[in-house]
Write a protein that holds these residues in place. Structure first.
Motif, mmCIF file in Angstrom:
data_model
loop_
_atom_site.group_PDB
_atom_site.id
_atom_site.type_symbol
_atom_site.label_atom_id
_atom_site.label_comp_id
_atom_site.label_asym_id
_atom_site.label_seq_id
_atom_site.Cartn_x
_atom_site.Cartn_y
_atom_site.Cartn_z
ATOM 1 N N LEU A 75 0.780 -1.332 0.044
ATOM 2 C CA LEU A 75 -0.207 -0.034 0.058
ATOM 3 C C LEU A 75 0.837 1.161 -0.071
ATOM 4 C CD1 LEU A 75 -2.766 1.272 0.163
ATOM 5 C CD2 LEU A 75 -2.749 0.964 2.548
ATOM 6 N N THR A 76 1.848 0.967 0.915
ATOM 7 C CA THR A 76 2.868 2.344 0.765
ATOM 8 C C THR A 76 3.355 2.585 -0.538
ATOM 9 O OG1 THR A 76 3.439 1.902 2.945
ATOM 10 C CG2 THR A 76 4.945 3.441 1.939
ATOM 11 N N GLY A 77 3.875 1.501 -1.287
ATOM 12 C CA GLY A 77 4.616 1.675 -2.618
ATOM 13 C C GLY A 77 3.300 2.247 -3.670
ATOM 14 N N VAL A 78 2.436 1.602 -3.626
ATOM 15 C CA VAL A 78 1.296 2.174 -4.617
ATOM 16 C C VAL A 78 0.860 3.439 -4.279
ATOM 17 C CG1 VAL A 78 -1.119 1.627 -5.373
ATOM 18 C CG2 VAL A 78 0.554 -0.316 -5.017
ATOM 19 N N CYS A 79 0.742 3.926 -3.289
ATOM 20 C CA CYS A 79 0.230 5.136 -3.012
ATOM 21 C C CYS A 79 1.356 6.330 -3.074
ATOM 22 C CB CYS A 79 0.001 5.355 -1.442
ATOM 23 S SG CYS A 79 -1.675 4.665 -1.142
ATOM 24 N N LEU A 80 2.667 6.072 -3.008
ATOM 25 C CA LEU A 80 3.807 7.050 -3.381
ATOM 26 C C LEU A 80 3.833 6.846 -4.924
ATOM 27 C CD1 LEU A 80 6.500 5.882 -0.755
ATOM 28 C CD2 LEU A 80 5.091 8.080 -0.807
ATOM 29 N N LEU A 81 4.054 5.875 -5.596
ATOM 30 C CA LEU A 81 4.137 5.852 -7.254
ATOM 31 C C LEU A 81 2.941 6.469 -7.864
ATOM 32 C CD1 LEU A 81 5.906 2.440 -7.574
ATOM 33 C CD2 LEU A 81 6.839 4.648 -7.521
ATOM 34 N N SER A 82 1.716 6.262 -7.242
ATOM 35 C CA SER A 82 0.679 6.735 -7.974
ATOM 36 C C SER A 82 0.624 8.212 -7.804
ATOM 37 C CB SER A 82 -0.716 6.214 -7.277
ATOM 38 O OG SER A 82 -0.752 6.649 -6.100
ATOM 39 N N ASN A 83 1.332 8.885 -6.894
ATOM 40 C CA ASN A 83 1.278 10.296 -7.041
ATOM 41 C C ASN A 83 1.651 11.021 -7.969
ATOM 42 O OD1 ASN A 83 2.950 12.922 -5.435
ATOM 43 N ND2 ASN A 83 0.971 12.799 -4.745
ATOM 44 N N LEU A 84 2.788 10.277 -8.530
ATOM 45 C CA LEU A 84 3.464 10.817 -9.842
ATOM 46 C C LEU A 84 2.458 10.883 -11.152
ATOM 47 C CD1 LEU A 84 6.816 8.713 -9.724
ATOM 48 C CD2 LEU A 84 6.562 11.308 -8.697
ATOM 49 N N LEU A 85 1.416 10.233 -11.069
ATOM 50 C CA LEU A 85 0.468 10.085 -12.123
ATOM 51 C C LEU A 85 -0.615 11.312 -12.070
ATOM 52 C CD1 LEU A 85 -0.081 6.336 -12.357
ATOM 53 C CD2 LEU A 85 1.406 7.776 -13.490
ATOM 54 N N ILE A 86 -0.604 11.873 -10.768
ATOM 55 C CA ILE A 86 -1.622 13.007 -10.587
ATOM 56 C C ILE A 86 -1.258 14.323 -11.188
ATOM 57 C CG2 ILE A 86 -2.796 14.250 -8.730
ATOM 58 C CD1 ILE A 86 -2.395 11.867 -6.863
ATOM 59 N N SER A 87 -2.130 15.114 -11.762
ATOM 60 C CA SER A 87 -1.891 16.199 -12.238
ATOM 61 C C SER A 87 -1.682 17.354 -11.434
ATOM 62 C CB SER A 87 -2.946 16.656 -13.322
ATOM 63 O OG SER A 87 -3.121 17.853 -13.883
ATOM 64 N N LYS A 88 -0.931 18.384 -11.458
ATOM 65 C CA LYS A 88 -0.845 19.494 -10.662
ATOM 66 C C LYS A 88 -1.940 19.974 -10.298
ATOM 67 C CE LYS A 88 3.992 20.233 -11.839
ATOM 68 N NZ LYS A 88 5.225 21.191 -12.361
ATOM 69 N N THR A 89 -3.008 20.162 -11.113
ATOM 70 C CA THR A 89 -4.225 20.757 -11.028
ATOM 71 C C THR A 89 -5.299 20.007 -10.251
ATOM 72 O OG1 THR A 89 -5.071 19.930 -13.050
ATOM 73 C CG2 THR A 89 -3.933 22.048 -13.204
ATOM 74 N N ALA A 90 -4.752 18.708 -10.004
ATOM 75 C CA ALA A 90 -5.804 17.871 -9.207
ATOM 76 C C ALA A 90 -6.000 18.484 -7.933
ATOM 77 C CB ALA A 90 -5.129 16.411 -9.009
ATOM 78 N N PRO A 91 -7.186 18.192 -7.246
ATOM 79 C CA PRO A 91 -7.540 18.597 -6.054
ATOM 80 C C PRO A 91 -6.380 18.261 -4.697
ATOM 81 C CG PRO A 91 -9.424 17.746 -6.901
ATOM 82 C CD PRO A 91 -8.324 17.506 -7.741
ATOM 83 N N ARG A 92 -6.020 18.841 -3.972
ATOM 84 C CA ARG A 92 -4.932 18.797 -2.786
ATOM 85 C C ARG A 92 -5.342 17.532 -2.038
ATOM 86 N NH1 ARG A 92 -2.632 24.061 0.249
ATOM 87 N NH2 ARG A 92 -2.110 24.433 -1.735
ATOM 88 N N TYR A 93 -6.582 17.361 -1.726
ATOM 89 C CA TYR A 93 -7.022 16.405 -0.909
ATOM 90 C C TYR A 93 -6.528 14.987 -1.247
ATOM 91 C CZ TYR A 93 -11.139 15.096 -3.795
ATOM 92 O OH TYR A 93 -11.866 14.674 -4.730
#
Length: 551
Positions: free
Chosen positions: A408-426
């Protein structure tokens, strides 16, 4: 009669006396956690630029004269430090941090102290080509902690737990106050290493005093309570740092309450188990009689006479343990194929869990959001995660919890790289919370899992090596978070942390067995010869290689 049998049959496994003593000795853990991670806020990042002629580091950051000599970047903010459109005439755009408009590097800087009154980063110019100092100072704490673990581990058995505790508290108070007035960064690093040195004596030794009077069924709960105190310390640190933005006064605020622990000389008692082991029955009896009175029970007169047979047995066992046949070394962990495989895997798991845990704690805004808010929420999320581990560890097993935590730690960290800069901060905050909770659960679970993988003959050796190697992970996290990620971007932290966490989960699934409900192995031969799992037997035949000779 054994001491445990006598103690808990008459005193009780968790009476009023044990509860009071345990609560008292847990409190120092709160301050150890605050000292451990205080550098996150004492050296908090402060916006800076090169100083122009006749400027000092305390000159106004937003100076019209500066724009003539320093390039303005495209990152613009309003009065509340929120990103705005650069075309807005009211927008204030950040200056280039380390060079003038002619691309020449600068040696003096101006810092924007509108949000942080004073940071160690600004006081000693720990920016640009000196940014490595920030990582070095934090790593000094973990080097000191590594040395303290070895030193207090020996002293605790020689001079007693209580004396070690007070030596550590005195050192922590002294170094804590010196950090607030240290005139140079290298002296600050030295006393920070001293604070780290005191950590094992102030936290581990104090908890040993409390848990050695508890019954076996409460000791797992005791370890969880200790971890909860560490999480509480993080929450308090983040809250205090949010309002106290002068790093010198922050150190004073974190250190001054520890002066109250001087009263512990009269409030807490020496470990009776240690006193019995050195045959100081008079002192042990004095303490146990107080405990019995508090718990409303009585102890047999001259109860130590009931231990004579056990004392002889223990002496005999200690004598046998010193014989060459029973002297195990760290090399025994690598001699045979099954134990070698287990050892190599856990020697990878420990630095990874330490690196990710401390990395996410020190750099709580790496995925996005506010540093202070994320830090506080990260400490809060650890609490239910720890309680969940306590409830599930003996129900669903060690492997599912640890594998799930790493994955879960690895997936959450790596998936953050796929999030756009304009995505909601939450979204980034949720990823951080999931990562922090998962890695905290993993850290707690691995403490229960690892000893069950080693046989009795090398269990202490194996755990000692794991603890030492874990410090390497914390030291690595210091450089990755405070130097590499700051210089090259968050991907340089997220990718190794996420990738190594997922690899750890895979290694556990392939190479390590479930240990829940199984008897602890006593010898290396038992591990090598009693493996009934077909998959593990097949792996033995595939991976078996000649054992290295160390004789």
């Amino acid at each position: 009669m054994k001491f445990d049998e006598l103690l808990f049959s008459h005193l009780g496994e968790m009476g009023k006396y044990q509860k009071i003593q345990f609560v008292l000795v847990c409190l120092p853990c709160i301050f150890c956690a605050m000292h451990s991670l205080s550098w996150t806020f004492t050296a908090v990042g402060v916006t800076h630029r090169c100083a122009v002629e006749n400027e000092t580091k305390y000159s106004p950051y937003w100076a019209e004269a500066a724009s003539e000599h320093i390039n303005i970047t495209s990152s613009c903010v309003d009065d509340k430090w929120n990103p705005v459109d650069p075309s807005d005439p009211s927008a204030r755009c950040l200056y280039e941090s380390c060079t003038y408009s002619n691309n020449q590097s600068c040696s003096s800087y101006v810092f924007d102290n509108s949000h942080v009154r004073q940071s160690a980063m600004g006081r000693w110019d720990i920016v640009c080509d000196r940014a490595w100092i920030k990582a070095f100072i934090q790593s000094a704490y973990y080097f000191g902690q590594m040395a303290g673990s070895m030193t207090f581990g020996i002293l605790g058995d020689r001079i007693g737990r209580k004396k070690c505790f007070f030596v550590a508290i005195a050192l922590q108070i002294l170094c804590g106050f010196v950090q607030s007035v240290a005139p140079t960064w290298w002296l600050y690093a030295l006393v920070r290493a001293g604070t780290g040195f005191s950590h094992p004596g102030a936290s581990v030794i104090s908890v040993v005093i409390g848990t050695e009077l508890m019954g076996p069924k409460y000791r797992k709960l005791a370890s969880i309570c200790t971890a909860l105190c560490m999480a509480l310390g993080q929450c308090i640190l983040g809250t205090v740092a949010m309002f106290l933005t002068d790093y010198q006064w922050l150190h004073v605020a974190l250190t001054a309450p520890s002066l109250l622990f001087i009263s512990y000389w009269w409030l807490i008692h020496e470990s009776t188990r240690w006193l019995v082991s050195i045959r100081r029955f008079d002192k042990a009896d004095h303490i146990l009689q107080k405990a019995a009175k508090t718990n409303g029970v009585t102890l047999p007169d001259q109860w130590w006479n009931l231990l004579d047979g056990e004392e002889k047995t223990e002496k005999k066992e200690r004598k046998e343990e010193k014989s060459p046949a029973n002297n195990a070394s760290c090399f025994d962990l690598l001699r045979t194929p099954v134990l070698r495989r287990r050892s190599l895997v856990v020697f990878y798991l420990w630095p990874v869990v330490s690196m990710v845990y401390y990395g996410l704690s020190m750099k709580s805004d790496i995925l996005g959001g506010d540093l202070y808010v994320n830090f506080i929420i990260g400490g809060l999320i650890e609490m239910p995660a720890l309680l969940l581990v306590y409830l599930l560890l003996d129900r669903v097993g060690r492997r599912p919890i640890i594998v799930g935590g790493y994955m879960l730690t690895g997936v959450c960290l790596l998936s953050n790289l796929l999030i756009s800069k304009t995505a909601p901060r939450y979204i980034a905050i949720l990823q951080l919370l999931a990562s922090r909770g998962a890695i905290s659960a993993t850290y707690t679970g691995i403490y229960a899992f690892t000893p069950e993988l080693f046989p009795t003959t090398v269990r202490n050796t194996g755990m000692g090596l794991c603890s030492t190697i874990a410090r390497v992970g914390a030291i690595s996290a210091s450089y990755i978070c405070f130097w590499i990620a700051d210089r090259y971007g968050k991907a340089w932290m997220i990718i190794p942390f996420g990738g190594m966490s997922i690899l750890a989960a895979v290694l556990i699934l392939i190479f390590l067995p479930e240990t829940m409900g199984k008897p602890l192995p006593s010898t290396i031969e038992e591990i090598e010869g009693s493996t009934s799992d077909k998959r593990e037997s097949e792996l033995d035949s595939l991976t078996e290689t000649p054992s290295p000779e160390f004789d």
